[in-house]
Write a protein that holds these residues in place. Structure first.
Motif, PDB file in Angstrom:
ATOM      1  N   SER A   1      -1.159  15.806  -5.811  1.00 44.51           N
ATOM      2  CA  SER A   1      -0.557  17.088  -5.444  1.00 44.51           C
ATOM      3  C   SER A   1      -0.054  17.833  -6.676  1.00 44.51           C
ATOM      4  N   PHE A   2       0.562  17.088  -7.616  1.00 46.07           N
ATOM      5  CA  PHE A   2       1.064  17.731  -8.822  1.00 46.07           C
ATOM      6  C   PHE A   2      -0.085  18.281  -9.660  1.00 46.07           C
ATOM      7  N   MET A   3      -1.200  17.540  -9.758  1.00 50.28           N
ATOM      8  CA  MET A   3      -2.357  18.025 -10.504  1.00 50.28           C
ATOM      9  C   MET A   3      -2.926  19.282  -9.876  1.00 50.28           C
ATOM     10  N   GLN A   4      -3.052  19.293  -8.543  1.00 48.29           N
ATOM     11  CA  GLN A   4      -3.587  20.473  -7.865  1.00 48.29           C
ATOM     12  C   GLN A   4      -2.659  21.669  -8.019  1.00 48.29           C
TER      13      GLN A   4
ATOM     14  N   THR B   1       2.410   7.278  -4.511  1.00 45.29           N
ATOM     15  CA  THR B   1       2.267   7.618  -5.933  1.00 45.29           C
ATOM     16  C   THR B   1       0.996   8.417  -6.171  1.00 45.29           C
ATOM     17  N   VAL B   2      -0.119   7.975  -5.571  1.00 43.64           N
ATOM     18  CA  VAL B   2      -1.392   8.691  -5.724  1.00 43.64           C
ATOM     19  C   VAL B   2      -1.289  10.088  -5.127  1.00 43.64           C
TER      20      VAL B   2
ATOM     21  N   CYS C   1       0.803  -1.225   0.000  1.00 43.38           N
ATOM     22  CA  CYS C   1       0.000   0.000   0.000  1.00 43.38           C
ATOM     23  C   CYS C   1       0.834   1.273   0.000  1.00 43.38           C
ATOM     24  N   ALA C   2       1.990   1.258   0.654  1.00 43.95           N
ATOM     25  CA  ALA C   2       2.774   2.492   0.783  1.00 43.95           C
ATOM     26  C   ALA C   2       3.195   3.066  -0.564  1.00 43.95           C
ATOM     27  N   PRO C   3       3.815   2.280  -1.471  1.00 43.85           N
ATOM     28  CA  PRO C   3       4.173   2.870  -2.773  1.00 43.85           C
ATOM     29  C   PRO C   3       2.965   3.368  -3.551  1.00 43.85           C
ATOM     30  N   LEU C   4       1.845   2.622  -3.470  1.00 46.01           N
ATOM     31  CA  LEU C   4       0.641   3.047  -4.179  1.00 46.01           C
ATOM     32  C   LEU C   4       0.099   4.348  -3.614  1.00 46.01           C
ATOM     33  N   ALA C   5       0.043   4.444  -2.277  1.00 42.49           N
ATOM     34  CA  ALA C   5      -0.478   5.658  -1.647  1.00 42.49           C
ATOM     35  C   ALA C   5       0.416   6.863  -1.929  1.00 42.49           C
TER      36      ALA C   5
END
Length: 227
Positions: free
Chosen positions: A27-30, A21-22, A15-19
């Motif tokens: 954050s980059f989109m915002q 990455t999301v 879960c950590a790498p997936l979380a």
């Protein structure tokens, strides 16, 4: 209890790498939306007609604009306008230095013609018997090659990325014989650096001999001189 701990660690690894990455993507989109959306007329924003905001619309607009600018720059008129703009920036003392440095960095990292950092190697640093990962750029050229010509051996420009942040590091010029070329890819070498040795490189390939390593570096240098 030990089994529960193993289950937790397994879930955390998944879960950590997936979380992360999301989170980074969101954050980059915002961040992109906060920069681009204020310059878009309100009548063109989907948020004006929908009861909810559409994340990533500013990023999509930015990608389209960058692609259009690249298309226009590839044309004769676009190159002329772009050259005029560069000449204008070249007359500004502080802006000229920042722009030139950033342009060189982006061209080196992103341009297709760049052949930098395609070979990884090992070098004894900071003392004998201690080996560090280095990325081999090219052979020394120009004034540096002339000044170091008394060393009696061809010099290599190598970059040593630190752990865990490989974006900073040290540029060094070392004798070719002091560097042992690795067959692993640059990506594998960087994973090894970032993970502090936990993620090893691909060792299925046979290591290069010194003759093969020397020939590879010479071929890279010849391609750069032709380019």
């Amino acid at each position: 209890m030990a089994r529960l701990r193993n289950y937790f660690l397994t879930g955390f690894i998944v879960c950590a790498p997936l979380a992360i990455t999301v989170w980074i993507t969101w954050s980059f989109m915002q961040w992109t939306d906060s920069w681009v959306k204020p310059y878009i007329p309100t009548r063109f924003l989907p948020d004006s007609y929908l009861p909810f905001a559409i994340p990533g619309f500013g990023l999509l607009v930015a990608l389209i604009l960058i692609t259009i600018i690249g298309f226009l720059t590839a044309n004769f008129i676009g190159r002329t306008i772009f050259g005029w703009g560069e000449n204008l920036l070249g007359r500004m003392p502080l802006v000229r230095t920042v722009y030139t440095a950033l342009k060189q960095i982006f061209e080196t990292v992103l341009a297709d013609r760049s052949s930098s950092f395609k070979t990884a190697g090992l070098m004894e640093y900071p003392r004998k018997g201690v080996w560090s990962i280095v990325l081999i750029a090219t052979t020394a050229k120009g004034e540096i090659a002339r000044v170091l010509s008394d060393q009696g051996d061809e010099m290599l420009a190598v970059f040593m990325p630190p752990t865990p942040n490989p974006t900073s590091g040290f540029l060094m010029f070392v004798p070719k014989e002091d560097v042992r070329i690795l067959s692993m890819s640059i990506e594998a070498a960087l994973k090894l650096v970032v993970s502090a040795g936990l993620v090893t490189g691909d060792d299925k390939q046979a290591p290069m001999t010194q003759a093969q390593a020397a020939r590879l570096v010479e071929e890279k240098a010849a391609k750069e001189e032709v380019g």
